[in-house]
Enzyme design. Sequence first.
Site, PDB file in Angstrom:
ATOM      1  N   ARG A 164       1.136  -1.129   0.123  1.00  0.00           N
ATOM      2  CA  ARG A 164      -0.191  -0.047  -0.156  1.00  0.00           C
ATOM      3  C   ARG A 164       1.021   1.167  -0.129  1.00  0.00           C
ATOM      4  NH1 ARG A 164      -2.987  -3.775  -0.335  1.00  0.00           N
ATOM      5  NH2 ARG A 164      -5.032  -3.375   0.440  1.00  0.00           N
ATOM      6  N   SER A 236     -10.894  -0.577   3.487  1.00  0.00           N
ATOM      7  CA  SER A 236      -9.498  -1.125   4.532  1.00  0.00           C
ATOM      8  C   SER A 236      -9.156   0.407   5.496  1.00  0.00           C
ATOM      9  CB  SER A 236      -8.519  -2.215   4.422  1.00  0.00           C
ATOM     10  OG  SER A 236      -8.518  -3.014   4.272  1.00  0.00           O
ATOM     11  N   GLU A 332      -4.359   3.704   6.662  1.00  0.00           N
ATOM     12  CA  GLU A 332      -4.489   3.646   4.742  1.00  0.00           C
ATOM     13  C   GLU A 332      -5.058   4.817   4.743  1.00  0.00           C
ATOM     14  OE1 GLU A 332      -5.923  -0.238   3.097  1.00  0.00           O
ATOM     15  OE2 GLU A 332      -5.328   1.094   1.503  1.00  0.00           O
TER      16      GLU A 332
HETATM   17  N1  EPU Z   1     -10.580 -11.401  10.125  1.00  0.00           N
HETATM   18  C1  EPU Z   1     -11.389 -11.267  11.814  1.00  0.00           C
HETATM   19  N2  EPU Z   1     -11.665 -10.618  11.798  1.00  0.00           N
HETATM   20  C2  EPU Z   1     -12.568  -9.546  10.661  1.00  0.00           C
HETATM   21  C3  EPU Z   1     -11.889  -9.699   9.384  1.00  0.00           C
HETATM   22  C4  EPU Z   1     -11.113 -10.177   9.502  1.00  0.00           C
HETATM   23  O1  EPU Z   1     -10.964 -12.090  11.957  1.00  0.00           O
HETATM   24  O2  EPU Z   1     -13.951  -8.975  10.785  1.00  0.00           O
HETATM   25  C5  EPU Z   1      -9.341 -11.797  10.050  1.00  0.00           C
HETATM   26  C6  EPU Z   1      -9.744 -13.427   8.792  1.00  0.00           C
HETATM   27  O3  EPU Z   1     -10.333 -14.535   9.456  1.00  0.00           O
HETATM   28  C7  EPU Z   1      -8.378 -13.742   8.222  1.00  0.00           C
HETATM   29  C8  EPU Z   1      -7.478 -12.047   8.674  1.00  0.00           C
HETATM   30  O4  EPU Z   1      -8.707 -11.033   8.950  1.00  0.00           O
HETATM   31  O5  EPU Z   1      -7.502 -14.241   8.952  1.00  0.00           O
HETATM   32  C9  EPU Z   1      -7.516 -11.326   7.593  1.00  0.00           C
HETATM   33  O6  EPU Z   1      -8.844 -10.990   6.862  1.00  0.00           O
HETATM   34  P1  EPU Z   1      -9.421 -10.598   5.381  1.00  0.00           P
HETATM   35  O7  EPU Z   1      -8.630 -11.990   4.208  1.00  0.00           O
HETATM   36  O8  EPU Z   1     -10.666  -9.995   5.479  1.00  0.00           O
HETATM   37  O9  EPU Z   1      -8.281  -9.021   4.824  1.00  0.00           O
HETATM   38  P2  EPU Z   1      -7.382  -8.626   5.480  1.00  0.00           P
HETATM   39  O10 EPU Z   1      -5.757  -8.547   5.376  1.00  0.00           O
HETATM   40  O11 EPU Z   1      -8.497  -7.509   6.422  1.00  0.00           O
HETATM   41  C10 EPU Z   1      -6.870  -7.234   2.917  1.00  0.00           C
HETATM   42  C11 EPU Z   1      -7.006  -6.003   2.221  1.00  0.00           C
HETATM   43  C12 EPU Z   1      -8.264  -5.902   1.948  1.00  0.00           C
HETATM   44  C13 EPU Z   1      -8.404  -6.999   0.909  1.00  0.00           C
HETATM   45  C14 EPU Z   1      -8.591  -8.227   1.714  1.00  0.00           C
HETATM   46  C15 EPU Z   1      -8.428  -9.453   0.678  1.00  0.00           C
HETATM   47  C16 EPU Z   1      -5.459  -4.590   3.499  1.00  0.00           C
HETATM   48  C17 EPU Z   1      -5.601  -3.567   4.576  1.00  0.00           C
HETATM   49  N3  EPU Z   1      -6.337  -4.542   3.266  1.00  0.00           N
HETATM   50  O12 EPU Z   1      -7.513  -7.381   4.644  1.00  0.00           O
HETATM   51  O13 EPU Z   1      -8.003  -4.517   1.008  1.00  0.00           O
HETATM   52  O14 EPU Z   1     -10.076  -6.390   0.552  1.00  0.00           O
HETATM   53  O15 EPU Z   1      -6.852  -8.299   2.640  1.00  0.00           O
HETATM   54  O16 EPU Z   1      -7.097  -9.715   0.357  1.00  0.00           O
HETATM   55  O17 EPU Z   1      -4.351  -5.121   3.405  1.00  0.00           O
HETATM   56  C18 EPU Z   1      -8.510  -2.289   0.901  1.00  0.00           C
HETATM   57  O18 EPU Z   1      -7.295  -2.238   1.090  1.00  0.00           O
HETATM   58  O19 EPU Z   1      -9.932  -1.697   1.236  1.00  0.00           O
HETATM   59  C19 EPU Z   1      -9.324  -4.039   1.003  1.00  0.00           C
HETATM   60  C20 EPU Z   1     -10.681  -3.679   0.793  1.00  0.00           C
END
Ligand code: EPU
Length: 336
Positions: A164, A236, A332
Site C-alpha cells: 500500500r 480498509s 491506510e
Molecule cells: N478477520 C477477523 N475479523 C474480521 C475480518 C477479518 O478476524 O472482522 C481475520 C480473517 O479471518 C483473516 C484475516 O483477518 O484471517 C484477514 O482478513 P481478510 O482476508 O478479510 O483480509 P484483510 O487483511 O483484513 C486485506 C486488504 C483488503 C483486501 C483483503 C483481501 C489491507 C489493509 N486490506 O484485508 O483490501 O480486500 O486483504 O485480500 O491490506 C482495502 O485495501 O481497502 C481492502 C479492502
Amino acid sequence: MQLFEHFPLKDRHTFHIDAFARYWADFDSVEALRSVLKDPRFATLPKLAVGGGSNLLFTGNYEGLLLHSTIQDLEFIPDGASMVRVRAGSGLCWDDLVEATVRRGWCGLENLSGIPGNVGASPVQNVGAYGAEAKDCIVSVEAMDVHTLEMHTLSNADCRFGYRDSRFKKEWKDRFIICYVTFSLSKEFKPNIRYGELTRHLEEQGGVTLEGVRQVILNTRAAKLPDPEVLGNAGSFFMNPEIPNEQWERLRTRYPDMPHWLLENGRVKVSAAWCIDKAGWKGKRLGNAAVHDKQALVLVNVGGATAGEVTALCEQIVQEVEGMFGIRLKPEVLFI
Ligand code: EPU
C-alpha cells in the site's frame, strides 16, 4: 476542462461526509491539466489529485484546488505473442478496466476485481487484494510535474512500490499528477489463487477460469465489504501492521490463532482486522460512525457521520489495540 468554485465533496468521496473544496477542476487531457496548472489564480494554492475518493477522509473544507482526471483513453499495444500492454487513462473507473481486460481473456488484474476508485489511484497506494498488487502488472506511470508542467514516464522501479505504498505517497505527493498508467498483461491464464479463501471457493465451483476468478472475488468482496453507495466507507481503514519477529514470538504464546504472514525481510505481518475484532470493536458504533459488522477493518458512516466521529472512532481503536497487543495501527486512509 471544467472548473467549479466552492464545490461540494459529499458525493466525491466514498465516506460521503459533508465538505467543500475551494476549487475543483475536471481535466480530460494532458493539455487541459497543463492549462489549469498555468492559471495564475491557483499558483499559490495547495493542490491535490483526487480519483474516485475511495481512500480519502475530508476532515474539513479543502482550501485549495482539487484536480480530478476524467482522462478515459484505453489503448491496447501488442507485446510479443503472449503479452499485451494496456495504457489506461487515470480517470477510468478501476473495475471497468479490470472487466475490459478479463473480457478479452487477458490475465493479471482479475484478483483486483471490484476495488473501488479510479485507475490513477492504483499506483499511488499500490492497490492490492487476494494475493495480488497493482505493482505486479504496472510497467510505467505517466505523470505531470506540477512545477515544470512537463510529462514524465516513471518506471515500475522508479515508483518504489511497497505494501500500500509508493513514492507518490511520499516525496512525490505534491509533485506529480498521474495521467496514464500502463499495465503488462498475459494472454495465457496463469491463475494466482494462493489466497486461502479463494482456493476454497474455486474448488467448490469446479474448474478455474479467468472469468471464474473475477466472479469469486466479486462475490467474496460483496459478502464482506459494504457498498460505499449504501454505507459510506473507504475500504480498509488501517493497514495490516508489520512487526519485528521477536514481538511476534511473544504475541503468539498469548494469541496462537492470530493470523500472520512471514515476510521476506524477516518481519511478520499480522491482521489488523483480527486485532480490532479481538479487542471487541467489530460492529461497535460511536455516534454515526461504526466498525463494519462483517469486516472489522472497515469503518463506516451509518448516515450523517461527521469526520470528527470517524476520527474519534479511529483514535479509540488505535489506543485499545495498542494497549492490548502493543501494536500501533496506521490508517491506510488519507486524512485531508
Ligand atoms: N478477520 C477477523 N475479523 C474480521 C475480518 C477479518 O478476524 O472482522 C481475520 C480473517 O479471518 C483473516 C484475516 O483477518 O484471517 C484477514 O482478513 P481478510 O482476508 O478479510 O483480509 P484483510 O487483511 O483484513 C486485506 C486488504 C483488503 C483486501 C483483503 C483481501 C489491507 C489493509 N486490506 O484485508 O483490501 O480486500 O486483504 O485480500 O491490506 C482495502 O485495501 O481497502 C481492502 C479492502
